[in-house]
Each structure stands twice: as C-alpha cells, then as structure tokens.
Design a protein around this motif. Structure first.
Motif, PDB file in Angstrom:
ATOM      1  N   ALA A  22      56.351  62.782   2.553  1.00  0.00           N
ATOM      2  CA  ALA A  22      57.599  63.259   1.977  1.00  0.00           C
ATOM      3  C   ALA A  22      58.208  62.171   1.093  1.00  0.00           C
ATOM      4  N   ALA A  23      59.174  62.557   0.248  1.00  0.00           N
ATOM      5  CA  ALA A  23      59.765  61.599  -0.680  1.00  0.00           C
ATOM      6  C   ALA A  23      60.451  60.449   0.032  1.00  0.00           C
ATOM      7  N   ASP A  24      60.930  60.682   1.277  1.00  0.00           N
ATOM      8  CA  ASP A  24      61.593  59.610   2.018  1.00  0.00           C
ATOM      9  C   ASP A  24      60.629  58.783   2.855  1.00  0.00           C
ATOM     10  N   GLY A  25      59.326  59.045   2.709  1.00  0.00           N
ATOM     11  CA  GLY A  25      58.309  58.277   3.427  1.00  0.00           C
ATOM     12  C   GLY A  25      57.892  58.869   4.755  1.00  0.00           C
ATOM     13  N   SER A  26      58.521  59.951   5.185  1.00  0.00           N
ATOM     14  CA  SER A  26      58.161  60.582   6.455  1.00  0.00           C
ATOM     15  C   SER A  26      56.967  61.506   6.274  1.00  0.00           C
ATOM     16  N   LEU A  27      56.411  61.987   7.388  1.00  0.00           N
ATOM     17  CA  LEU A  27      55.304  62.928   7.337  1.00  0.00           C
ATOM     18  C   LEU A  27      55.832  64.294   6.911  1.00  0.00           C
ATOM     19  N   CYS A  28      55.225  64.863   5.892  1.00  0.00           N
ATOM     20  CA  CYS A  28      55.668  66.151   5.354  1.00  0.00           C
ATOM     21  C   CYS A  28      54.940  67.287   6.069  1.00  0.00           C
ATOM     22  N   CYS A  62      59.686  64.956  -4.275  1.00  0.00           N
ATOM     23  CA  CYS A  62      58.560  64.043  -4.483  1.00  0.00           C
ATOM     24  C   CYS A  62      58.354  63.747  -5.964  1.00  0.00           C
ATOM     25  N   ALA A  63      58.594  64.751  -6.813  1.00  0.00           N
ATOM     26  CA  ALA A  63      58.357  64.574  -8.241  1.00  0.00           C
ATOM     27  C   ALA A  63      59.414  63.705  -8.904  1.00  0.00           C
ATOM     28  N   PHE A  64      60.670  63.871  -8.489  1.00  0.00           N
ATOM     29  CA  PHE A  64      61.765  63.220  -9.214  1.00  0.00           C
ATOM     30  C   PHE A  64      62.457  62.096  -8.443  1.00  0.00           C
ATOM     31  N   PHE A  65      62.266  62.060  -7.123  1.00  0.00           N
ATOM     32  CA  PHE A  65      62.955  61.039  -6.318  1.00  0.00           C
ATOM     33  C   PHE A  65      62.003  60.389  -5.316  1.00  0.00           C
ATOM     34  N   PRO A  66      60.831  59.887  -5.778  1.00  0.00           N
ATOM     35  CA  PRO A  66      59.887  59.266  -4.847  1.00  0.00           C
ATOM     36  C   PRO A  66      60.331  57.868  -4.471  1.00  0.00           C
ATOM     37  N   GLY A  67      59.588  57.272  -3.548  1.00  0.00           N
ATOM     38  CA  GLY A  67      59.815  55.855  -3.275  1.00  0.00           C
ATOM     39  C   GLY A  67      60.266  55.526  -1.883  1.00  0.00           C
ATOM     40  N   LYS A 124      64.416  52.738  -1.831  1.00  0.00           N
ATOM     41  CA  LYS A 124      65.114  52.931  -3.107  1.00  0.00           C
ATOM     42  C   LYS A 124      66.628  52.866  -2.980  1.00  0.00           C
ATOM     43  N   GLY A 125      67.155  52.801  -1.756  1.00  0.00           N
ATOM     44  CA  GLY A 125      68.585  52.615  -1.589  1.00  0.00           C
ATOM     45  C   GLY A 125      69.342  53.889  -1.289  1.00  0.00           C
ATOM     46  N   ALA A 126      70.632  53.704  -0.959  1.00  0.00           N
ATOM     47  CA  ALA A 126      71.469  54.811  -0.499  1.00  0.00           C
ATOM     48  C   ALA A 126      71.715  55.838  -1.593  1.00  0.00           C
ATOM     49  N   VAL A 127      71.925  55.380  -2.833  1.00  0.00           N
ATOM     50  CA  VAL A 127      72.207  56.315  -3.926  1.00  0.00           C
ATOM     51  C   VAL A 127      71.017  57.231  -4.170  1.00  0.00           C
ATOM     52  N   GLN A 128      69.818  56.638  -4.215  1.00  0.00           N
ATOM     53  CA  GLN A 128      68.609  57.448  -4.390  1.00  0.00           C
ATOM     54  C   GLN A 128      68.449  58.425  -3.237  1.00  0.00           C
ATOM     55  N   GLY A 129      68.726  57.968  -2.021  1.00  0.00           N
ATOM     56  CA  GLY A 129      68.621  58.841  -0.861  1.00  0.00           C
ATOM     57  C   GLY A 129      69.589  60.012  -0.941  1.00  0.00           C
ATOM     58  N   LEU A 130      70.816  59.744  -1.405  1.00  0.00           N
ATOM     59  CA  LEU A 130      71.802  60.815  -1.542  1.00  0.00           C
ATOM     60  C   LEU A 130      71.372  61.814  -2.612  1.00  0.00           C
ATOM     61  N   LEU A 131      70.917  61.309  -3.750  1.00  0.00           N
ATOM     62  CA  LEU A 131      70.446  62.210  -4.800  1.00  0.00           C
ATOM     63  C   LEU A 131      69.259  63.038  -4.328  1.00  0.00           C
ATOM     64  N   ARG A 132      68.360  62.405  -3.572  1.00  0.00           N
ATOM     65  CA  ARG A 132      67.193  63.102  -3.055  1.00  0.00           C
ATOM     66  C   ARG A 132      67.599  64.232  -2.121  1.00  0.00           C
ATOM     67  N   ILE A 144      39.929  45.540   4.353  1.00  0.00           N
ATOM     68  CA  ILE A 144      39.007  45.964   3.300  1.00  0.00           C
ATOM     69  C   ILE A 144      39.538  47.270   2.724  1.00  0.00           C
ATOM     70  N   GLY A 145      39.900  47.242   1.447  1.00  0.00           N
ATOM     71  CA  GLY A 145      40.410  48.480   0.858  1.00  0.00           C
ATOM     72  C   GLY A 145      41.192  48.220  -0.409  1.00  0.00           C
ATOM     73  N   GLN A 146      41.863  49.269  -0.862  1.00  0.00           N
ATOM     74  CA  GLN A 146      42.658  49.170  -2.078  1.00  0.00           C
ATOM     75  C   GLN A 146      43.858  48.250  -1.850  1.00  0.00           C
ATOM     76  N   LEU A 147      44.119  47.382  -2.801  1.00  0.00           N
ATOM     77  CA  LEU A 147      45.318  46.549  -2.744  1.00  0.00           C
ATOM     78  C   LEU A 147      46.440  47.338  -3.417  1.00  0.00           C
ATOM     79  N   ALA A 148      47.026  48.220  -2.623  1.00  0.00           N
ATOM     80  CA  ALA A 148      48.070  49.127  -3.099  1.00  0.00           C
ATOM     81  C   ALA A 148      49.065  49.324  -1.969  1.00  0.00           C
ATOM     82  N   PRO A 149      50.329  49.595  -2.277  1.00  0.00           N
ATOM     83  CA  PRO A 149      51.357  49.658  -1.234  1.00  0.00           C
ATOM     84  C   PRO A 149      51.057  50.614  -0.103  1.00  0.00           C
ATOM     85  N   HIS A 150      50.428  51.783  -0.406  1.00  0.00           N
ATOM     86  CA  HIS A 150      50.212  52.761   0.663  1.00  0.00           C
ATOM     87  C   HIS A 150      49.175  52.298   1.684  1.00  0.00           C
TER      88      HIS A 150
END
Length: 440
Positions: free
Chosen positions: A142-148, A161-166, A170-178, A267-273
């Motif tokens: 999910a956009a807030d990082g939880s399991l969808c 997910c499309a407009f408010f990912p992260g 991303k902070g309280a303002v982003q969370g409120l907009l999401r 061993i794997g992708q060096l990416a945040p996820h």
C-alpha cells in the motif's frame, strides 16, 4: 511439444528472479525433448534494437526480442493494454506455431498478447511471480507501506499508490493528502487536476480489464501458497496450482571454518525495498567484532541508495563485493554463515532464499509470507518483523550469544527440489491445461 515462453525481459542483460525462472524452464524443457522458444522485449528507454523484432539465441535456445522503444508507454493504460502490440504478437505466434503459450510475465507484452492467443485458439497458461494481475505496483504494498489487500471498490488505494507513494517516511502532510485526496478523486474524477484524470481512469479500469483478460488462461502456477491464496481472494478467476521453484546447486555440507566473526551475507538488488539499510542499522548496535557482512549487488542499479548504504556501513566490518556469475553461487554461499533477506516488500519465494537453504546456509528473513512459509524458526533460520531494526537486532543478538548457533542450524537446513522436479510438474500442468483439466 513446442512451447512459447513469454517474459518481460531476459538474459544476458536481465537476470533476476522471473528471468532466471524462465531460463530454467526453457533449459529443462529442451533437456526433456521439447522445443522452447523465449519471447521477450527490450524496455522502452533501453538501447534500441536494430529492428522491431530481432531473433538470437541464449543457451542454444531461440530468443525473439520485441523492441518496445518502437511502442513505448504513453500513458498508464499502455502498461497493461497496448493494442498496437497485437499484430506483433500474432506475427510471432504464427511463425512459432506453439502447442502451448506459457506467460512468465505479461509486462511489456500486455493483455494484447492474451487477446491474440485467444483469437488463435492457443492453449495459454501463466506463472504468477508477483501481483501484477491485480496490483498497480505489482508488490502488494500500500502507499503507506502496509500490506495491501488489493484494489478497493473505488480504486482509491491504487490512486494513492500512483500519486502519493513513499510510505510513512514522506511526513504528516503527505500522509494527510494520501488519506483525503484519493477517495475524493476516485468518486469524482473531475475534481482532480486535469493531468491526473487519464491516470485515474486507467487505474479504475485496470483491475476489471485484467480480470477479464486473464480468462484466457487455462491455468496458472504460483511458487508460494501466499501468492496462490492472494490471487484466489482477488477478482481473477484462474485455476491455480502450487509449483515450488526448483534449485540446481552443489548441495555439499558447509565447509569447516576457523573462529572469527559470524559471516553474514546479503545477495540481491541494492534498492530500498530489499532492506539492506535495516541490516546495517541493526549491525551498529551489535558488539564490536561479532559480525562481518559481505554485500553482493550492483551499485549502478540505484546509485543514490548505494551511496546511502555505503555511508551507513562506515565503521562496520562490511565489504561490497559487486556481482558474480550465477555459476559461483554455491561457492559464495559456502563462505556465508547466515544469509539475511531483510526485504520490506512481499517477496515471493526469492531464488536466493531457496539457494541458501539448498546449500545448508541458515537464513534470517523478514516475516513476509512469501518467505516465512519456507522458514522454520530455530531449525533452518529465523524470521523477524518486517521493517523492524529492533526485531532484526534481536535475532542477530541470539547469534552473538551463541557462536555455535549458525553451525547447528546449518545441519537442519535443506531444500531438495531441483529444476528437473519443477519442470516435470510444469509439463504435467501443460498436459492438463491442453486437455482442459487445470486444477481449480
């Protein structure tokens, strides 16, 4: 049997899980006397091919590559349905004349492929290696990082997910907009900015379109029970079979080693996820000299993240080892006491997890169901709460307290299923699908 194996990208330039699965299936099919042909694509933005459709080979198996630079995605809808690809798929399939089409990933081919296989009357099956069929980001995050749980009735969570990912970072303002904006524009799209409206329409259309298109599949395979149950809970009504991945690797016991720090491996992708930053954070709390860490991954994939984890490793006993040929996997794992997979997304039977188990390498993994169903705590490794540095450190602390724990776990760590076992099951699945008897 002539088999057309469709995958979004392929060797030699793309070599991660789904590509490796496709390669294994192709090689084993050929060894069993069948005729595989791999159909893949060049991503838009990658170096252009010399022609729209090119033919070469890999592992002495024919490979057909479609250049998506010619037909790039102009909008979100193109990522799942691009009618311009129909004539290309039809031309290729009429040339191959397969007995069955096996879709290993639909990205880059889109549902245009399924329209063509249906019109040509070709038996078509799939292997689901992620959640593309009903999840906009493929990861069930999910956009807030939880399991969808999948798209809601209004598709507001897909819009989020499309407009408010992260996630929560991303902070309280982003969370409120999401929380506020997606439900409103999902119900009343005209309230959205004009340049959002095409994407919103596509996101609202996507789940139903894919559910209908997937009706072309006679059946599908999933590598984990979690994925199987996730698809069953979705609106996609495809007969499903569980088919665990097979691993071909030297299964010799762990070599004896001299005393010293416990050797952790990533061993794997060096990416945040993939969560490497969590492991480095946990190591900063460990007793000095308790652990070393070898990191294998391509720092060019996400240079900003690579720089971040390099900075986080300062002062720790950490070595960045780059990448290595897959043929060296057993040798690399032989030098690792515990493999850590701290992913923050829903992994689905990652091959590195199975390779570790097959080489008697205990694992320490996030408690996501696509991995935890392979781990028996205290027998072949441990799980820890996804995203929790504290929980990960707690598991590391157990190894620090008991220097012999990794060796004890190694004795109970195994994975016996081979690629031949897997592909024999795949061929039996083909036979059932061609006879209209895929499992419900």
């Amino acid at each position: 049997m002539r088999v057309a194996l469709y995958v979004h990208c392929y060797f030699p330039d793309h070599f991660y899980g789904t590509e490796s699965y496709t390669r294994t299936v192709a090689r084993e099919l050929k060894a069993l006397g069948h005729e595989p042909v791999v159909v893949t694509a060049t991503f838009p933005g990658e170096p252009a091919q010399g022609a729209l459709v090119e033919r070469d080979s890999f592992d002495d198996i024919p490979v057909i590559r479609i250049d998506r630079n010619v037909h790039p995605n102009a909008a979100v809808r193109d990522t799942f349905h691009l009618p311009a690809l129909r004539f290309i798929h039809e031309r290729i399939l009429r040339d191959i004349r397969p007995d069955i089409v096996h879709v290993c990933h639909l990205i880059n081919h889109t549902t245009a492929l399924l329209e063509v296989t249906g019109r040509l009357g070709l038996p078509t099956v799939a292997t689901f290696t992620d959640f593309f069929g009903f999840c906009f980001n493929n990861k069930l995050d999910a956009a807030d990082g939880s399991l969808c749980a999948g798209p809601d009735a209004d598709r507001a969570n897909c819009i989020a997910c499309a407009f408010f990912p992260g996630g929560k970072d991303k902070g309280a303002v982003q969370g409120l907009l999401r929380a506020v904006v997606p439900p409103v524009v999902a119900r009343v799209p005209r309230l959205a900015p004009a340049d959002w409206r095409g994407t919103i329409a596509a996101l609202k259309e996507r789940p139903g379109h894919l559910a209908a298109a997937y009706g072309a599949y006679a059946g599908a395979l999933t590598p984990t029970r979690f994925m199987l149950e996730s698809y069953r809970r979705s609106d996609i009504r495809v007969p499903l079979d569980l088919c665990r991945f097979g691993i071909d690797i030297d299964r010799a016991p762990k070599p004896e080693r001299s005393a010293g720090p416990l050797r952790l491996g990533f061993i794997g992708q060096l990416a945040p996820h993939k969560g490497l930053h969590l492991l480095l954070d946990a190591m900063t709390s460990a007793p000095a000299g308790a652990f070393s860490l070898d990191i294998y991954g391509d720092e060019r994939m996400d240079p900003a993240y690579a720089a971040e984890v390099r900075a986080a490793s300062a002062g720790l006993q950490v070595a960045f080892r780059g990448t290595f040929p897959v043929e060296r996997m057993a040798a690399v794992l032989a030098e690792i006491d515990v493999l850590v997979i701290p992913s923050v997304w829903v992994e689905n039977s990652p091959l590195i997890l199975l390779q570790a188990l097959a080489t008697h390498t205990p694992v320490l993994v996030s408690d996501v169901e696509g991995m935890s169903e392979f781990v028996e705590n205290g027998v072949n490794g441990f799980t820890f709460t996804k995203g929790s540095v504290k929980a990960l450190y707690g598991r590391l602390e157990a190894f620090a307290r008991d220097p012999g724990l990794a060796r004890t776990l190694s004795a109970g760590t195994r994975y016996d299923r081979t690629s031949r076992h897997m592909v024999e099951d795949v061929v039996a699945f083909y036979d059932r699908a061609r006879q209209g008897r895929a499992s419900a």
